[in-house]
Design an enzyme around this catalytic site. Structure first.
Site, mmCIF file in Angstrom:
data_model
loop_
_atom_site.group_PDB
_atom_site.id
_atom_site.type_symbol
_atom_site.label_atom_id
_atom_site.label_comp_id
_atom_site.label_asym_id
_atom_site.label_seq_id
_atom_site.Cartn_x
_atom_site.Cartn_y
_atom_site.Cartn_z
ATOM 1 N N LYS A 53 0.848 -1.204 0.000
ATOM 2 C CA LYS A 53 0.000 0.000 0.000
ATOM 3 C C LYS A 53 0.879 1.247 0.000
ATOM 4 O O LYS A 53 0.611 2.221 -0.705
ATOM 5 C CB LYS A 53 -0.933 -0.005 1.215
ATOM 6 C CG LYS A 53 -2.064 -1.035 1.083
ATOM 7 C CD LYS A 53 -2.803 -1.285 2.392
ATOM 8 C CE LYS A 53 -3.848 -2.388 2.210
ATOM 9 N NZ LYS A 53 -4.513 -2.773 3.453
ATOM 10 N N GLN A 97 -4.264 -1.554 9.844
ATOM 11 C CA GLN A 97 -4.205 -2.876 9.212
ATOM 12 C C GLN A 97 -4.789 -3.939 10.155
ATOM 13 O O GLN A 97 -4.339 -4.084 11.287
ATOM 14 C CB GLN A 97 -2.750 -3.209 8.845
ATOM 15 C CG GLN A 97 -2.604 -4.478 8.037
ATOM 16 C CD GLN A 97 -3.293 -4.426 6.663
ATOM 17 O OE1 GLN A 97 -3.136 -3.451 5.927
ATOM 18 N NE2 GLN A 97 -4.075 -5.427 6.332
ATOM 19 N N ASP A 120 -10.660 3.385 4.663
ATOM 20 C CA ASP A 120 -10.989 1.970 4.457
ATOM 21 C C ASP A 120 -12.492 1.796 4.230
ATOM 22 O O ASP A 120 -12.927 0.784 3.701
ATOM 23 C CB ASP A 120 -10.588 1.153 5.700
ATOM 24 C CG ASP A 120 -9.273 0.430 5.493
ATOM 25 O OD1 ASP A 120 -8.915 0.198 4.324
ATOM 26 O OD2 ASP A 120 -8.617 0.114 6.500
#
Ligand code: NAP
Length: 290
Positions: A53, A97, A120
């Site tokens: 990412k 994460q 997200d």
């Protein structure tokens, strides 16, 4: 029939180039989109995801800030970091994460991320806006699926889409996205308690497999000519990665199909960059109006 391959790797490259162009425009206005990645513990898969990412951010001109915390970090310490990132004007998006170590409640952490930085798209605010038909940040994997379908000219208006899986990060938001006005699919969501799954998948124009079971969807569970999207990522004992769809035989029945790897996966990262750019634009608007 041999299905057309819906190439997520190629589309991701195209979209990441578009995002880089838009990021450069924002830089002219003195704003560099910034993504903070928070990694707790030393899960090797999570380390790879975060590294990929950040690499994609660099290529698109998006700043990325890595916060690596030891596995023993307490929930209170993590919340304190989230608070700081929520207040940091250089950070437009916050990515925590998952999975987090067992002693930390994931919902508490996801809920603590500012709704304006929830790139997200998992947070209750983002999901609530989507359910209300006023989406802000779409969850990255479902948004990637949408882009793969739309940009490959797969007709969705009036189509019957069957989504197998109802998780908060894939199945549920995908169903909400596809039923939005303007997209107009008719959506059926299936799960482990659904009765006669094969009858449901065989009735679909588009089947999305998001359950996490290797090769679960077989050729006889698909209507000839259907479009098949494979979200699953499963590691076989020999180390290879496969999806939830039995790719070769299903390719002989479907009209279009996404491969694993190289299908939905690259699109997920791309939509994270897209959301970070959107968050930076949003912060500019908020600044101008205050
Ligand atoms: P999850 O949270 O484990 O949810 C799985 C869903 O599938 C659940 O709703 C479950 O039903 C349903 N299910 C399980 N077995 C089933 C069966 N036999 N028949 C029908 N439904 C069944 O998984 P997830 O996080 O959504 O992820 C799904 C897959 O996508 C995984 O392989 C994951 O690695 C992959 N993934 C890929 C990406 C990407 O970027 N490509 C991103 C995220 C996830 P219940 O609700 O009844 O338990």
């Amino acid at each position: 029939m041999t299905a057309r391959r819906l190439d997520g790797k190629q589309l991701a490259q195209t979209m990441q180039a578009e995002i880089a162009e838009e990021t450069a425009k924002l830089l002219h206005h003195g704003i560099r989109p910034g993504l903070a990645a928070v990694l707790v513990g030393d899960n090797p898969a999570s380390q790879i995801y975060v590294r990929n990412k950040r690499r994609a951010c660099d290529k698109a001109g998006i700043a990325s800030f890595l916060h690596e915390l030891p596995a023993g970090t307490s929930e209170a310490e993590l919340l304190e970091l989230i608070d700081r990132l929520n207040a940091d004007p250089a950070v437009h998006g916050i990515l925590v994460q998952l999975p987090l170590p067992k002693h930390i409640d994931e919902s508490t952490i996801v809920d603590a991320v500012s709704p304006l930085k929830d790139v997200d798209g998992f947070g209750p605010h983002s999901l609530g806006l989507l359910a209300a038909g006023r989406p802000r940040f779409l969850a990255c994997t479902p948004h990637g699926v949408l882009q793969l379908l739309v940009r490959n000219d797969i007709p969705l208006a009036g189509a019957h889409v069957v989504v197998v899986g109802r998780s908060n990060i894939v199945g549920k938001p995908l169903a909400l996205i596809l039923m939005q006005k303007g997209i107009d699919a008719t959506v059926t969501v299936c799960h482990s308690r659904s009765r006669d799954l094969t009858a449901l998948t065989r009735s679909a124009d588009v089947v999305v497999a998001a359950l996490g079971r290797a090769h679960f969807l077989r050729a006889d569970t698909i209507r000839p000519g259907a479009v098949v999207v494979d979200v699953g990522i499963n590691r076989l004992p020999d180390g290879s990665l496969v999806g939830d769809v039995d790719f070769e035989p299903v390719s002989e029945v479907a009209s279009a199909i996404t491969p694993v790897p190289g299908g939905v996966g690259p699109m997920t990262i791309t939509m994270l960059l897209y959301n970070t750019l959107q968050a930076a634009r949003l912060s500019r608007k908020t600044r101008q109006s205050s």
